[in-house]
Design an enzyme around this catalytic site. Structure first.
Site, PDB file in Angstrom:
ATOM      1  N   TYR A 174     -43.206  11.527   3.709  1.00 14.03           N
ATOM      2  CA  TYR A 174     -44.574  11.809   3.618  1.00 14.03           C
ATOM      3  C   TYR A 174     -45.254  10.804   2.635  1.00 14.03           C
ATOM      4  O   TYR A 174     -46.409  10.928   2.482  1.00 14.03           O
ATOM      5  CB  TYR A 174     -44.883  13.274   3.308  1.00 14.03           C
ATOM      6  CG  TYR A 174     -44.291  13.905   2.068  1.00 14.03           C
ATOM      7  CD1 TYR A 174     -44.441  13.734   0.809  1.00 14.03           C
ATOM      8  CD2 TYR A 174     -42.987  14.601   2.347  1.00 14.03           C
ATOM      9  CE1 TYR A 174     -43.939  13.942  -0.223  1.00 14.03           C
ATOM     10  CE2 TYR A 174     -42.336  15.175   1.292  1.00 14.03           C
ATOM     11  CZ  TYR A 174     -42.749  14.865   0.034  1.00 14.03           C
ATOM     12  OH  TYR A 174     -41.926  15.310  -1.089  1.00 14.03           O
ATOM     13  N   LYS A 175     -44.428  10.118   1.962  1.00 14.49           N
ATOM     14  CA  LYS A 175     -45.150   9.169   1.103  1.00 14.49           C
ATOM     15  C   LYS A 175     -45.454   7.846   1.748  1.00 14.49           C
ATOM     16  O   LYS A 175     -46.132   7.739   2.689  1.00 14.49           O
ATOM     17  CB  LYS A 175     -44.220   8.765  -0.167  1.00 14.49           C
ATOM     18  CG  LYS A 175     -43.859  10.364  -1.163  1.00 14.49           C
ATOM     19  CD  LYS A 175     -42.926  10.408  -1.814  1.00 14.49           C
ATOM     20  CE  LYS A 175     -42.865  11.608  -2.749  1.00 14.49           C
ATOM     21  NZ  LYS A 175     -41.626  11.802  -3.572  1.00 14.49           N
TER      22      LYS A 175
ATOM     23  N   PHE B 156     -36.483  12.122 -10.462  1.00 13.39           N
ATOM     24  CA  PHE B 156     -37.452  13.237  -9.898  1.00 13.39           C
ATOM     25  C   PHE B 156     -36.873  14.401 -10.296  1.00 13.39           C
ATOM     26  O   PHE B 156     -35.618  14.753  -9.987  1.00 13.39           O
ATOM     27  CB  PHE B 156     -37.878  12.910  -8.583  1.00 13.39           C
ATOM     28  CG  PHE B 156     -38.906  13.672  -7.894  1.00 13.39           C
ATOM     29  CD1 PHE B 156     -40.416  13.137  -8.027  1.00 13.39           C
ATOM     30  CD2 PHE B 156     -38.612  14.912  -7.346  1.00 13.39           C
ATOM     31  CE1 PHE B 156     -41.386  13.811  -7.584  1.00 13.39           C
ATOM     32  CE2 PHE B 156     -39.633  15.526  -6.925  1.00 13.39           C
ATOM     33  CZ  PHE B 156     -41.056  14.983  -7.122  1.00 13.39           C
TER      34      PHE B 156
ATOM     35  N   ASP C 195     -31.715   7.684  -3.607  1.00 14.42           N
ATOM     36  CA  ASP C 195     -32.937   8.527  -3.162  1.00 14.42           C
ATOM     37  C   ASP C 195     -33.792   7.417  -2.965  1.00 14.42           C
ATOM     38  O   ASP C 195     -34.385   6.830  -4.159  1.00 14.42           O
ATOM     39  CB  ASP C 195     -33.396   9.493  -4.204  1.00 14.42           C
ATOM     40  CG  ASP C 195     -34.567  10.204  -3.842  1.00 14.42           C
ATOM     41  OD1 ASP C 195     -35.284   9.933  -3.187  1.00 14.42           O
ATOM     42  OD2 ASP C 195     -34.331  11.561  -4.215  1.00 14.42           O
TER      43      ASP C 195
ATOM     44  N   ARG D 266     -51.192   6.885 -12.520  1.00 15.11           N
ATOM     45  CA  ARG D 266     -50.269   6.213 -11.670  1.00 15.11           C
ATOM     46  C   ARG D 266     -50.953   5.722 -10.239  1.00 15.11           C
ATOM     47  O   ARG D 266     -51.793   6.756  -9.773  1.00 15.11           O
ATOM     48  CB  ARG D 266     -49.060   7.337 -11.192  1.00 15.11           C
ATOM     49  CG  ARG D 266     -47.929   6.851 -10.170  1.00 15.11           C
ATOM     50  CD  ARG D 266     -47.094   7.772 -10.169  1.00 15.11           C
ATOM     51  NE  ARG D 266     -47.448   8.895  -9.120  1.00 15.11           N
ATOM     52  CZ  ARG D 266     -46.570   9.572  -8.471  1.00 15.11           C
ATOM     53  NH1 ARG D 266     -45.193   9.297  -8.515  1.00 15.11           N
ATOM     54  NH2 ARG D 266     -47.193  10.576  -7.510  1.00 15.11           N
TER      55      ARG D 266
END
Ligand SMILES: *Cc1c(COP(=O)(O)O)cnc(C)c1O
Length: 407
Positions: free
Chosen positions: A218-219, A124, A193, A366
């Protein structure tokens, strides 16, 4: 596999009762919980009470009376079982990017004789940007590894190997235990991560013997937009690592207001400033959904969903799309991605039909499968909508080609 077969799978799913604990809009198939998790039902009332009662009436007293001051540790204890951490070893409070800055800089300072920080180029982007910032400040060197063989880049110069467990574009997953063990055997510290894994994929940092981990909430953890990230430091390292952004909230006695800094024991020394109380309150309420949910069950349901999606993509679309997610269960996280020259239009056309996935540059569509609330019938319906979009060429509609600021 028709819709009835999918519904039968939902009826026997070990997580079937948890979907009702989310408030999802009617008519929406939500396959973007890997970007922003859905809203758990208890959050709104908890937040309203925190604002009206704790803040409005309690005022400053709520730091003690409502135990605001303990929120970073309390929420950390809720996250711990999802990542194989012991209670007390997880701190929550900054964004993932800030947390990465702190852990990367701390790791480099703890290994001054080793000056290399290894990352994978497909990580990321923020992980790479932060690493460059840390390198500029510390004089460390960034070394990009080959994602197919990250260990080849780990030699005696490497202070820290920092990898993202599940790739945000393809959903490919690293072998966390094997890579951790091999890199540690070469004397490097190892950081994971977990942004795209914890909450949907089994993670056992303690069993793996990892050194550091960060992840966002928040995922898959459903903490709400911008909810604070977590940091885990293995207990063997907690006393050794120094917070490179020391602040009063990481001080052993913040209200002694002393001139000189003395860190708290444990992972709490990674705190810097005042905790984001309202955001932590929302996250605390959201995490209740995970109480009593075993990681292995989350993984089992997640794999059942992604396997079904892959199978239906093959059956219904064949080579009209190019699936980039690994087929082997042990090599994928909880999302499935495919490439297509018009993937942006495909995702936009699906959203117009109520099937929410997302798009990643340059050509990736995705779809995330949050096991707490995505059902097998949703998987079935999403594929039927996708077939309809492609058959009617809805993705070529100019309305679906305009790029939004946030994709
Ligand atoms: C989502 C994500 C982030 C987000 O970082 P923030 O600072 O919380 O915005 C970082 N790293 C990875 C791997 C991610 O997937």
């Amino acid at each position: 596999m028709d819709r009835r077969d999918a519904a039968a799978l939902d009826e026997t799913s070990p997580l079937r009762e948890l979907r009702d604990r989310f408030s999802l809009p009617e008519g929406v198939v939500y396959l973007d919980g890997n970007s922003l998790g859905a809203l758990p039902t208890g959050v709104a009332a908890r937040l309203a009470a925190a604002v009206q009662d704790e803040w409005g009436r309690g005022l400053i007293r709520s730091w003690n009376d409502a135990e605001w001051i303990d929120l970073p540790a309390r929420v950390g204890d809720r996250i711990a079982p999802l990542i194989g951490a012991a209670p007390g070893d997880v701190h929550v409070g900054d964004s993932t990017s800030i947390s990465l800055f702190k852990t990367m800089a701390a790791a480099l300072r703890a290994r001054p004789e080793r000056r290399v920080l290894v990352l994978e180029p497909s990580t990321f982007p923020t992980d790479g940007y932060v690493a460059h910032g840390v390198a500029a400040l510390t004089g460390a060197e960034i070394r990009w590894c080959d994602p197919a063989d990250p260990l080849a880049a780990v030699d005696d110069d490497v202070a820290l190997l920092s990898l993202t467990h599940v790739d945000f574009r393809t959903g490919a997953m690293f072998d966390l235990p094997a890579i951790t063990a091999a890199a540690r055997a070469r004397g490097a510290l190892v950081q994971w991560d977990l942004c795209h894994s914890a909450g949907a994929v089994e993670v056992d940092l303690t069993a793996a013997g990892a050194d550091l981990a960060v992840g966002c909430t928040y995922k898959y953890l459903n903490g709400g937009p911008g909810s604070p990230a977590y940091t885990w430091v293995h207990p063997r390292l907690q006393a050794e690592l120094e917070n490179p952004l020391p602040g009063w909230m990481g001080h052993a006695q913040p209200f002694a207001m002393s001139r000189d800094y003395a860190p708290r024991d444990g992972v709490a020394r990674f705190a810097t400033g005042t905790p984001p109380v309202l955001a932590l309150t929302a996250l605390d309420a959201a995490m209740e959904v995970f109480e009593g949910v075993d990681q292995a069950v989350l993984r089992e349901v997640s794999l059942s969903l992604t396997s079904l999606f892959l199978r239906l993509l093959d059956e219904r679309l064949g080579d009209r799309i190019d699936v980039v997610t690994p087929r082997e269960a042990e090599r994928r996280g909880s999302q499935v991605s495919f490439r297509h020259p018009d993937s942006y239009g495909i995702v936009a056309a699906l959203i117009a039909r109520g099937v929410i996935g997302d798009w990643r540059d340059p050509d990736i569509a995705r779809f995330g499968f949050a096991p707490l609330y995505v059902r097998h019938v949703d998987v079935h319906d999403a594929v039927e909508h996708l077939v309809a979009v492609l058959d009617a060429e809805e993705h070529l509609d100019p309305a679906h080609r305009r790029r939004n600021a946030v994709t």
